[in-house]
Design an enzyme around this catalytic site. Structure first.
Site: not given
Length: 346
Positions: A26, A80, A82, A84, A86, A118, A130
């Site tokens: 990452s 964090g 909201g 999306s 992830s 998920e 999402d």
């Protein structure tokens, strides 16, 4: 559902390995994780790499054979908030791994696999929206999705308006929020209503009139959760009709109605989100505003007349800062395309 993709992406540079290792780096977190594709972890570590491992596990459980790979990942989607992040990480991982392995899998199947990653590995009972919009989105359009049949169509977002996401800077953590609890409350409501309304399988089968007729059978909190979902389903249908007609004022009114329902019936808002929506509602050129994502922080999404975007961005930041003492982040975007390969030049 009526989502749209935004102009923020998560990128992966992928290279083949000739062993069974998955090495993931990452750039955002300056961290590297290594997995053995033949012995993937079965327990979430509460780490960003869970989403990568979850995709590999879901692929293996679906009978897909993966190639060893090196992945370098860089994300632009705010974590964090909201928005999306992830789902973006899962989708770019899936695209990269399946491309390297020459695996034949269509975009809908890929979205379902990311959802399972998920749900089963990260432990959040997310819906399909999402990853589905990450896979299928089209620039300039919202996507009207039937989450049962997975049929979808596009609804044009008029060029006269732009999307503006306003980050409250209140950290949004879906796995740690009450998302799973809300889902359980809704499932409880379906079970109770099914005693009187045979044949219903989900709240999308319930009409407002039916819900009101059987209100007395539901605990008050379950009734409110169900009222949000049933009314929100209708708002989505009405909103797609408004977009088709280019009626931005009606669409914006439905956005405000959605936020009130999320705040009062579903109870997933927070004071900072409410303040941000309230400020937006009083500014010129704003058609509508609502919280977005799982709630308890994160962003609002605002539909703003294109000529008003600059002044809106400045004023809402100033007034939010004055009301909360928090410096927000403002992201101006348009409805964008979903996942795909990037060709590098130069």
């Amino acid at each position: 559902m009526l989502p749209a993709a935004i102009e923020f992406a998560t990128f992966a540079a992928a290279g083949v390995r000739h062993d069974n290792k998955l090495l993931v780096r990452s750039e955002n977190f300056a961290e590297t994780r290594e997995f053995d594709l033949t012995a993937l972890p079965r327990v979430s570590q509460g780490h960003w790499s869970d989403y990568v491992a979850g995709v590999a596990i879901a692929a293996r459980e679906a009978g897909l054979r993966l190639q060893g790979a090196n992945l370098m990942i860089r994300g632009e989607v705010p974590v964090g908030a909201g928005l999306s992040s992830s789902a973006a990480l899962e989708m770019v991982t899936a695209f990269a791994l399946f491309s390297l392995a020459d695996a034949e899998i269509d975009r809908t199947a890929m979205a379902l696999l990311c959802q399972q990653a998920e749900r089963k590995f990260a432990g959040v009972k997310v819906g399909i929206m999402d990853p589905f919009v990450s896979a299928h989105a089209r620039a300039g359009c919202a996507l009207l999705l039937d989450c049962r049949s997975l049929d979808f169509r596009f609804a044009p977002v008029p060029a006269a308006a732009q999307l503006v996401a306003c980050d409250t800077r209140i950290h949004h953590e879906l796995a740690g929020s009450a998302y799973n609890q809300r889902r359980q409350e809704c499932e409880s409501g379906v079970g109770i209503l099914a005693r009187s309304l045979p044949g219903i399988k989900a709240l999308r089968d319930v009409r407002i009139a039916d819900l009101e007729s059987h209100r007395g059978e539901l605990p008050p909190i379950v009734y409110r959760r169900c009222r949000h979902v049933v009314s929100e389903n209708q708002r989505v249908l009405d909103a797609s009709t408004a977009l088709d007609a280019g009626d931005l004022r009606s669409f914006g009114s439905l956005m405000y109605g959605s936020h009130r329902s999320l705040r009062d019936d579903y109870e997933v808002s927070c004071p900072e989100l409410d303040i941000m929506v309230d400020i937006a509602s009083r500014l010129p050129g704003v058609y509508g505003a609502r919280m977005t994502g799982g709630g308890f922080g994160g962003c609002t999404v605002n539909l703003v007349a294109a000529e008003s975007v600059d002044s809106f961005s400045t004023v809402i930041a100033e007034q939010y800062r004055a009301a909360t003492g928090i410096e927000p982040k403002i992201y101006v975007t348009e409805a964008a395309d979903g996942a795909g390969e990037v060709t590098l030049t130069g």
